[in-house]
Write an enzyme that holds these catalytic residues in place. Sequence first.
Site, mmCIF file in Angstrom:
data_model
loop_
_atom_site.group_PDB
_atom_site.id
_atom_site.type_symbol
_atom_site.label_atom_id
_atom_site.label_comp_id
_atom_site.label_asym_id
_atom_site.label_seq_id
_atom_site.Cartn_x
_atom_site.Cartn_y
_atom_site.Cartn_z
ATOM 1 N N ASP A 169 45.003 51.899 16.768
ATOM 2 C CA ASP A 169 45.854 53.052 17.030
ATOM 3 C C ASP A 169 46.717 52.867 18.275
ATOM 4 O O ASP A 169 46.259 52.306 19.271
ATOM 5 C CB ASP A 169 44.942 54.277 17.212
ATOM 6 C CG ASP A 169 45.662 55.551 16.855
ATOM 7 O OD1 ASP A 169 46.735 55.487 16.249
ATOM 8 O OD2 ASP A 169 45.136 56.612 17.216
ATOM 9 N N ASN B 76 48.416 57.543 5.194
ATOM 10 C CA ASN B 76 49.583 56.793 5.697
ATOM 11 C C ASN B 76 50.693 56.625 4.646
ATOM 12 O O ASN B 76 51.820 56.282 4.993
ATOM 13 C CB ASN B 76 49.173 55.414 6.227
ATOM 14 C CG ASN B 76 48.525 55.469 7.596
ATOM 15 O OD1 ASN B 76 47.710 54.623 7.952
ATOM 16 N ND2 ASN B 76 48.866 56.476 8.395
HETATM 17 C C1 FPP Z 1 48.200 53.360 13.691
HETATM 18 O O1 FPP Z 1 48.989 53.438 14.877
HETATM 19 C C2 FPP Z 1 48.369 52.050 13.047
HETATM 20 C C3 FPP Z 1 48.827 51.877 11.783
HETATM 21 C C4 FPP Z 1 49.221 53.006 10.897
HETATM 22 C C5 FPP Z 1 49.005 50.523 11.207
HETATM 23 C C6 FPP Z 1 48.096 49.413 11.697
HETATM 24 C C7 FPP Z 1 48.456 48.179 10.970
HETATM 25 C C8 FPP Z 1 48.641 46.979 11.527
HETATM 26 C C9 FPP Z 1 48.409 46.677 12.957
HETATM 27 C C10 FPP Z 1 49.122 45.924 10.607
HETATM 28 C C11 FPP Z 1 48.444 44.646 10.757
HETATM 29 C C12 FPP Z 1 47.185 44.575 9.999
HETATM 30 C C13 FPP Z 1 46.774 43.431 9.430
HETATM 31 C C14 FPP Z 1 45.469 43.378 8.719
HETATM 32 C C15 FPP Z 1 47.593 42.213 9.483
HETATM 33 P P1 FPP Z 1 50.179 54.452 14.956
HETATM 34 O O2 FPP Z 1 51.433 53.782 14.547
HETATM 35 O O3 FPP Z 1 49.793 55.698 14.219
HETATM 36 O O4 FPP Z 1 50.291 54.705 16.475
HETATM 37 P P2 FPP Z 1 50.748 56.062 17.172
HETATM 38 O O5 FPP Z 1 49.520 56.915 17.102
HETATM 39 O O6 FPP Z 1 51.077 55.604 18.544
HETATM 40 O O7 FPP Z 1 51.932 56.611 16.429
#
Ligand code: FPP
Length: 216
Positions: free
Chosen positions: A2, A50
């Site tokens: 996150d 998501n």
């Molecule tokens: C949440 O942070 C994260 C995600 C929705 C995506 C996580 C996915 C990856 C890191 C892709 C890579 C994975 C692999 C297996 C290669 P957010 O964007 O919601 O953060 P925020 O809370 O700051 O908006």
Amino acid sequence: MDGNGRWALERGKKRLDGHRAGAATLERVMHWAKAAGVEILTVYAFSTKNWKLPQDEVDGLMKLLGWFIGRKKKQLVKDGVRFRVMGRKADLPEKLQKSIADLEAATAAGTWQLVVCLSYGGRAEILDAAKKFAELPATERDEAHFKNCLYLPDLPDPDLIIRTSGEFRVSNFLLWECAYSEFYITPVLWPDFSEADFNAAIASFHSRERRMGGHK
Ligand code: FPP
């Protein structure tokens, strides 16, 4: 994982740049986890909710996952990593489903596990399990058999759950499995999560007394 979005926005970048940086963090964390004696690393990469992100971000994340899967095969096999996906795989684009199946098969003999939660929700998993559970004879409707209905029943419950970006929420992650897990929350955004941060989480875990609901 996150905090990718906030990390990117703080730098005047696009949210997808944050996810790309997040993928690089995952590769580093795998090394540190191995060195620390961790045997299974489960990451929450894409939730059932998501799908509601802006379409270009969803497409970008699917592309990033496809890229990771395509590019990592040799390395994962060489490192003895078993790659597994848990979640509603059927929701994923067909091409990605195929490359996941291919990577899962290619790494099946690996002994160190990387589990990636995709189109995953704890409630969805419990609901999907409940449907299978309902088919069992009444004499088998106990906790052990319920666990067998989960997506990856052979996995032990997680010992430690690390939540980055300072949120004090479970956010639908491993709801059944987290019953006795230790939680570690850090304000660090996932792309910035460093070896020192990882070691602090492990040290915190080792300092805890785990009673698992019983007495010592
Ligand atoms: C949440 O942070 C994260 C995600 C929705 C995506 C996580 C996915 C990856 C890191 C892709 C890579 C994975 C692999 C297996 C290669 P957010 O964007 O919601 O953060 P925020 O809370 O700051 O908006």
